[in-house]
Design a protein around this motif. Structure first.
Motif, PDB file in Angstrom:
ATOM      1  N   ALA A 188       0.879  -1.181   0.000  1.00  0.00           N
ATOM      2  CA  ALA A 188       0.000   0.000   0.000  1.00  0.00           C
ATOM      3  C   ALA A 188       0.906   1.218   0.000  1.00  0.00           C
ATOM      4  CB  ALA A 188      -0.899  -0.002   1.222  1.00  0.00           C
ATOM      5  N   ALA A 189       0.701   2.132  -0.958  1.00  0.00           N
ATOM      6  CA  ALA A 189       1.683   3.203  -1.109  1.00  0.00           C
ATOM      7  C   ALA A 189       1.119   4.372  -1.896  1.00  0.00           C
ATOM      8  CB  ALA A 189       2.920   2.646  -1.814  1.00  0.00           C
ATOM      9  N   GLN A 190       1.955   5.355  -2.068  1.00  0.00           N
ATOM     10  CA  GLN A 190       1.654   6.453  -2.985  1.00  0.00           C
ATOM     11  C   GLN A 190       2.964   6.908  -3.626  1.00  0.00           C
ATOM     12  OE1 GLN A 190      -0.012   9.425  -0.310  1.00  0.00           O
ATOM     13  NE2 GLN A 190       1.936  10.513  -0.318  1.00  0.00           N
ATOM     14  N   THR A 191       2.877   7.621  -4.736  1.00  0.00           N
ATOM     15  CA  THR A 191       4.098   8.109  -5.368  1.00  0.00           C
ATOM     16  C   THR A 191       3.767   9.337  -6.218  1.00  0.00           C
ATOM     17  OG1 THR A 191       6.016   7.480  -6.705  1.00  0.00           O
ATOM     18  CG2 THR A 191       3.905   6.628  -7.439  1.00  0.00           C
ATOM     19  N   GLU A 192       4.777  10.158  -6.423  1.00  0.00           N
ATOM     20  CA  GLU A 192       4.583  11.352  -7.246  1.00  0.00           C
ATOM     21  C   GLU A 192       5.791  11.521  -8.166  1.00  0.00           C
ATOM     22  OE1 GLU A 192       3.743  14.884  -5.069  1.00  0.00           O
ATOM     23  OE2 GLU A 192       3.248  16.038  -6.869  1.00  0.00           O
ATOM     24  N   PRO A 193       5.869  10.716  -9.241  1.00  0.00           N
ATOM     25  CA  PRO A 193       7.004  10.854 -10.159  1.00  0.00           C
ATOM     26  C   PRO A 193       6.978  12.190 -10.879  1.00  0.00           C
ATOM     27  CG  PRO A 193       5.338   9.402 -11.081  1.00  0.00           C
ATOM     28  CD  PRO A 193       4.905   9.709  -9.683  1.00  0.00           C
ATOM     29  N   LYS A 194       8.167  12.726 -11.097  1.00  0.00           N
ATOM     30  CA  LYS A 194       8.283  14.005 -11.800  1.00  0.00           C
ATOM     31  C   LYS A 194       8.787  13.726 -13.210  1.00  0.00           C
ATOM     32  CE  LYS A 194       8.558  16.523  -7.579  1.00  0.00           C
ATOM     33  NZ  LYS A 194       8.319  15.345  -6.756  1.00  0.00           N
TER      34      LYS A 194
END
Lengths: 420, 118
Positions: free
Chosen positions: A177-183
């Motif tokens: 369970a996670a989140q991410t914000e790739p640029k």
């Protein structure tokens, strides 16, 4: 999020360095690197190995060159930590784009482990180590399948893994369970996507020379920061329905609000003494126009003769839905000329934006991996890509390039990969 | 395969040796920590061991461990300089396990598996 994780991680490390006995605390450094020179033969269509990296045509020494460093920290008998930083040709030079791993792990017993922090995904067979050229056969992971995976190859959260011997094989099941914000960057614009509520379930079964993996993942798209698309969405929302009735539908399609994305994949690998076979298929389902639904997959076969392993592969990425065609509205004749032109420009911009993300391509490659020494492998590879009309979403095309035509591109790669 | 005489393990199966040497588990089957030792790189003893254990030579084993290490899963076995070095470590560490040729076996260590067994 990543900085909060790092702060938590640092505090935990600090606590452990005082709690643990000296003989349980150990720090080990290791690393990997690839030096790769490659040539892409279409000057108007830039290749990038994945969505996060810079795109280039012609000769390049940094397209696939990579330097990675890792520290393994043993904290106590059941606790350890891993931090990994990988320098590569990221389009956006943000530290978060270079930090691959930074987690603390707890193994309460032989079968269970829990990790928290920046963790890697095991959605695909290579997604835990896509940067470690020494560890796999090709110059880079198969483009059609793995270019998608880069945006969610690592994320910030936790996972729980259970492993056990089953029927003379080894079974591993993991829930993350996670989140991410790739640029990311494309068309000279920076943008970022925030994936929230990522849930990934994967299972791997290894028996003798066979490895089988099945996985599925879902994510909510929460924030999409892009000046270019914000302007487009605002302009579409400003058009009266009487002028262009579909404008609001396109604005809603580009808007990230309430959109989600689902990945599922199956992988099979056979690796006996001389023969290597690997195949994966994947599906991406999304109702977001900027990341349309796709099928992806590849088949690869390798055969070893002495120090050399020869290989050949076929990879495919195919759009699931019909390619969009934005029809220009019939504008009333009384419309002032400047409004008419502005509306037609917006229609054209919408057409380009909706087509540029579509991926419809396949490629063949042949190559050889030379086991030069214990720590060094050298690889040579030729890829032939075929981009179908309106199918070059993985590539950056020059403004004068006709996206509605078929394009064929050859990519030659020579690399040396080491571990240390 | 030999361990310290104080180690509670009496025997291991081939599958259990694979589990330890291929980084699947970090413990012996009874849950006690396991620290596998590897003989020097490019030695025939190391190459033969992995060929008999998992039908992979040292090249493939190196690539395998690059995958496990840099995916953050596990660390490779600790490299020792010689069979003597391995025996010394086994004598002082209850957690260590090593492969040695039968001709160099001593009473100071306990045999838990022979590679020619099934």
């Amino acid at each position: 999020m990543v900085y909060r994780c790092i702060r938590i991680f640092t505090v935990i490390l600090g606590c452990f360095s005082t709690w643990t006995q000296a003989d349980e605390f150990a720090v080990e450094f290791s690393g990997f690197a690839s030096l790769a020179v490659s040539y892409s033969d279409d000057p108007d269509i830039d290749f990038r190995s994945n969505y996060l990296n810079d795109e280039k045509a012609g000769w390049s020494i940094d397209r696939d060159s990579i330097l990675g460093g890792q520290v393994n920290i043993s904290l106590a008998q059941e606790w350890d930590s891993v931090v990994q930083v990988v320098l590569q040709d990221r389009e956006i030079k943000d530290f978060s784009n270079y930090l691959e791993l930074a987690f603390v792990r707890y193994r309460p017993n032989r079968n269970w482990s829990v990790r928290g922090g920046r963790i890697n995904s095991d959605m695909y067979l290579l997604s835990e180590y896509p940067s470690v050229g020494y560890a796999y056969l090709w110059a880079r992971p198969p483009h059609e399948h793995y270019a998608f995976a880069s945006t969610v190859s690592h994320y910030d959260g936790f996972d729980v893994e259970y492993s056990s011997d089953v029927n003379e094989g080894y079974l591993r099941v993991k829930l993350a369970a996670a989140q991410t914000e790739p640029k990311l960057g494309a068309l000279n614009q920076d943008f970022s996507i925030k994936f929230n509520n990522i849930l990934t379930l994967s299972t791997t079964y290894v028996k003798d020379a066979w490895t089988f993996r099945a996985s599925t993942s879902k994510a909510d798209i929460r924030e999409f920061k892009s000046d270019q698309f914000s302007s487009l969405i605002n302009a579409l929302n400003a058009i009266p329905p009487s002028l262009w009735s579909q404008a609001a539908d396109y604005a809603q399609g580009f808007d990230a609000k309430n959109k989600n994305i689902n990945y599922s994949a199956l992988g099979l690998a056979y690796d006996n003494f001389d023969w290597l076979f690997q195949a994966e298929i994947g599906t991406v389902n999304s109702d977001w126009l900027i990341s349309p639904s796709n099928y992806t997959g590849y088949v690869s076969l390798g055969y070893r003769i002495g120090e050399l392993t020869y290989f050949a592969s076929l990879s495919v990425a195919k759009n699931k839905n019909a390619k969009p065609q934005v029809a220009p509205p019939e504008l009333p004749s009384y419309l002032p000329e400047e409004i008419r032109l502005a509306t037609l420009q917006l229609v054209e911009g919408t057409d380009i934006a909706s087509k540029r993300a579509i991926v419809d391509q396949y490629s063949f490659n042949i190559g050889a991996k030379w086991y030069f020494s214990n720590n060094l492998v050298i690889k040579a590879q030729i890829d032939h890509f075929v981009l179908q009309p309106i199918g070059g979403g993985l590539w950056d095309m020059a403004a004068q390039t006709d996206v509605a035509s078929k394009h064929q591109i050859n990519l030659f790669s020579l690399s040396g990969s080491v571990v240390f | 395969m030999v361990v310290n005489k104080e180690n509670d393990i009496k025997t291991l199966s081939k599958r259990e040796v694979i589990d330890i040497y291929m980084g699947r588990y970090l413990t012996f089957p009874n849950g006690a920590n396991a620290q596998p030792l590897d003989l020097p790189a490019q030695s025939s003893l190391k190459n033969d061991f992995y060929l008999k254990l998992v039908n992979q030579d040292e090249r493939k084993i190196n690539a395998y461990w690059a995958r496990l290490l840099f995916s953050g899963r596990a660390k490779p076995p600790e490299a020792v300089e010689s069979v003597d070095d391995a025996l010394k470590k086994i004598k002082i560490s209850e957690f260590s396990i090593a492969y040695i040729p039968e001709s160099e076996l001593t009473d100071a260590v306990k045999v838990v598996y022979r590679l020619n067994e099934n």
